[in-house]
Design a protein around this motif. Structure first.
Motif, PDB file in Angstrom:
ATOM      1  N   PHE A  10     -14.633  38.370   1.768  1.00  0.00           N
ATOM      2  CA  PHE A  10     -14.199  36.676   1.155  1.00  0.00           C
ATOM      3  C   PHE A  10     -13.951  36.771  -0.355  1.00  0.00           C
ATOM      4  CE2 PHE A  10     -15.281  32.544  -0.823  1.00  0.00           C
ATOM      5  CZ  PHE A  10     -14.682  31.676   0.156  1.00  0.00           C
ATOM      6  N   ASP A  11     -14.786  37.759  -1.093  1.00  0.00           N
ATOM      7  CA  ASP A  11     -14.392  38.025  -2.705  1.00  0.00           C
ATOM      8  C   ASP A  11     -13.136  38.351  -2.694  1.00  0.00           C
ATOM      9  OD1 ASP A  11     -16.873  37.233  -3.070  1.00  0.00           O
ATOM     10  OD2 ASP A  11     -18.116  39.144  -3.573  1.00  0.00           O
ATOM     11  N   VAL A  12     -12.523  39.361  -1.908  1.00  0.00           N
ATOM     12  CA  VAL A  12     -11.224  39.786  -1.804  1.00  0.00           C
ATOM     13  C   VAL A  12     -10.189  38.542  -1.782  1.00  0.00           C
ATOM     14  CG1 VAL A  12      -9.574  41.259  -0.687  1.00  0.00           C
ATOM     15  CG2 VAL A  12     -11.819  42.179  -1.157  1.00  0.00           C
ATOM     16  N   LEU A  13     -10.581  37.719  -0.945  1.00  0.00           N
ATOM     17  CA  LEU A  13      -9.679  36.464  -0.884  1.00  0.00           C
ATOM     18  C   LEU A  13      -9.654  35.728  -1.961  1.00  0.00           C
ATOM     19  CD1 LEU A  13     -10.527  35.079   2.697  1.00  0.00           C
ATOM     20  CD2 LEU A  13      -8.597  36.360   1.856  1.00  0.00           C
ATOM     21  N   VAL A  14     -10.686  35.753  -2.815  1.00  0.00           N
ATOM     22  CA  VAL A  14     -10.756  34.943  -3.938  1.00  0.00           C
ATOM     23  C   VAL A  14     -10.144  35.850  -5.104  1.00  0.00           C
ATOM     24  CG1 VAL A  14     -12.204  34.112  -5.804  1.00  0.00           C
ATOM     25  CG2 VAL A  14     -13.067  33.602  -3.426  1.00  0.00           C
ATOM     26  N   GLU A  15     -10.177  36.893  -5.071  1.00  0.00           N
ATOM     27  CA  GLU A  15      -9.654  38.003  -6.080  1.00  0.00           C
ATOM     28  C   GLU A  15      -7.956  37.599  -5.753  1.00  0.00           C
ATOM     29  OE1 GLU A  15     -11.113  41.577  -5.770  1.00  0.00           O
ATOM     30  OE2 GLU A  15     -13.023  41.131  -6.336  1.00  0.00           O
ATOM     31  N   ARG A  16      -7.558  37.795  -4.735  1.00  0.00           N
ATOM     32  CA  ARG A  16      -6.212  37.660  -4.407  1.00  0.00           C
ATOM     33  C   ARG A  16      -5.531  36.235  -4.773  1.00  0.00           C
ATOM     34  NH1 ARG A  16      -5.626  38.771   1.486  1.00  0.00           N
ATOM     35  NH2 ARG A  16      -6.230  40.871   0.680  1.00  0.00           N
ATOM     36  N   ALA A  17      -6.174  35.243  -4.617  1.00  0.00           N
ATOM     37  CA  ALA A  17      -5.824  33.794  -5.073  1.00  0.00           C
ATOM     38  C   ALA A  17      -5.713  33.637  -6.588  1.00  0.00           C
ATOM     39  CB  ALA A  17      -6.697  32.833  -4.570  1.00  0.00           C
ATOM     40  N   LEU A  18      -6.592  34.425  -7.091  1.00  0.00           N
ATOM     41  CA  LEU A  18      -6.589  34.346  -8.625  1.00  0.00           C
ATOM     42  C   LEU A  18      -5.416  35.470  -9.328  1.00  0.00           C
ATOM     43  CD1 LEU A  18     -10.358  34.783  -9.412  1.00  0.00           C
ATOM     44  CD2 LEU A  18      -8.849  32.747  -9.990  1.00  0.00           C
ATOM     45  N   ASP A  19      -5.199  36.461  -8.542  1.00  0.00           N
ATOM     46  CA  ASP A  19      -4.226  37.210  -9.006  1.00  0.00           C
ATOM     47  C   ASP A  19      -2.796  36.635  -8.537  1.00  0.00           C
ATOM     48  OD1 ASP A  19      -6.026  39.202  -9.778  1.00  0.00           O
ATOM     49  OD2 ASP A  19      -5.624  40.440  -7.903  1.00  0.00           O
ATOM     50  N   ASP A  20      -2.508  35.686  -7.517  1.00  0.00           N
ATOM     51  CA  ASP A  20      -1.425  35.046  -7.485  1.00  0.00           C
ATOM     52  C   ASP A  20      -0.964  34.045  -8.182  1.00  0.00           C
ATOM     53  OD1 ASP A  20      -0.947  36.984  -5.222  1.00  0.00           O
ATOM     54  OD2 ASP A  20      -1.716  35.756  -3.606  1.00  0.00           O
ATOM     55  N   LEU A  21      -1.924  33.364  -8.925  1.00  0.00           N
ATOM     56  CA  LEU A  21      -1.685  32.631  -9.967  1.00  0.00           C
ATOM     57  C   LEU A  21      -0.469  32.869 -10.738  1.00  0.00           C
ATOM     58  CD1 LEU A  21      -5.120  31.359 -11.391  1.00  0.00           C
ATOM     59  CD2 LEU A  21      -3.818  30.204  -9.811  1.00  0.00           C
ATOM     60  N   PRO A  22       0.504  31.901 -10.992  1.00  0.00           N
ATOM     61  CA  PRO A  22       1.772  32.403 -11.983  1.00  0.00           C
ATOM     62  C   PRO A  22       1.058  32.928 -13.408  1.00  0.00           C
ATOM     63  CG  PRO A  22       1.972  30.207 -10.957  1.00  0.00           C
ATOM     64  CD  PRO A  22       0.767  30.844 -10.608  1.00  0.00           C
ATOM     65  N   THR A  23       1.715  33.969 -13.929  1.00  0.00           N
ATOM     66  CA  THR A  23       1.103  34.556 -15.060  1.00  0.00           C
ATOM     67  C   THR A  23       1.229  33.519 -16.307  1.00  0.00           C
ATOM     68  OG1 THR A  23       2.540  36.545 -14.419  1.00  0.00           O
ATOM     69  CG2 THR A  23       1.578  36.453 -16.553  1.00  0.00           C
ATOM     70  N   GLU A  24       2.234  32.673 -16.202  1.00  0.00           N
ATOM     71  CA  GLU A  24       2.174  31.517 -17.185  1.00  0.00           C
ATOM     72  C   GLU A  24       0.708  30.815 -17.359  1.00  0.00           C
ATOM     73  OE1 GLU A  24       4.510  31.683 -14.929  1.00  0.00           O
ATOM     74  OE2 GLU A  24       5.880  32.928 -16.113  1.00  0.00           O
ATOM     75  N   LEU A  25       0.516  30.519 -15.962  1.00  0.00           N
ATOM     76  CA  LEU A  25      -0.876  29.416 -15.795  1.00  0.00           C
ATOM     77  C   LEU A  25      -2.046  30.414 -16.051  1.00  0.00           C
ATOM     78  CD1 LEU A  25      -1.554  26.736 -14.974  1.00  0.00           C
ATOM     79  CD2 LEU A  25      -1.875  27.797 -12.563  1.00  0.00           C
TER      80      LEU A  25
END
Length: 117
Positions: A10-25
């Motif tokens: 589950f933590d990996v899913l959260v990390e992936r969601a954070l990593d997938d945020l647009p860089t500008e955001l």
């Protein structure tokens, strides 16, 4: 049938969601910690996530030196509502974006209007 997933997965899913945020955001998110809790608060057991802090739009000019804002993701309600790993991955991403939007000052009504409710 809830999705069976370990806390580490589950933590990996959260990390992936954070990593997938647009860089500008992502570059605009400061002093925020993302935490995973097993259960939502008893008064709202179906809650998927929670932003606990002062939105950027509400901060005073001297808002500094304080503890970080917190974003909570609640694992059990998220896994219980999903029937597949892919659906869970989507819901985690949506919840992360939803709670970060609160950090930027968007309320639930605006998020629902934008399709992120």
């Amino acid at each position: 049938m809830p999705v069976e997933i370990t806390a580490a997965e589950f933590d990996v899913l959260v990390e992936r969601a954070l990593d997938d945020l647009p860089t500008e955001l992502a570059a605009l998110v400061h002093n925020v910690v993302v935490l995973v809790e097993e259960f939502a608060p008893p008064e709202d057991p179906d809650l998927l996530g929670l932003y606990d802090g002062v939105a950027l739009t509400e901060r005073a000019a001297n808002h500094a030196g304080l503890l970080p804002d917190r974003i909570f993701l609640f694992r059990e309600p998220l896994t219980d509502m999903c029937e597949s790993y892919e659906e869970l991955e989507d819901e985690v991403r949506i919840t992360v974006v939803h709670e970060i939007a609160h950090h930027f000052g968007l309320d639930d009504a605006r998020l629902h209007a934008l399709g992120w409710g």
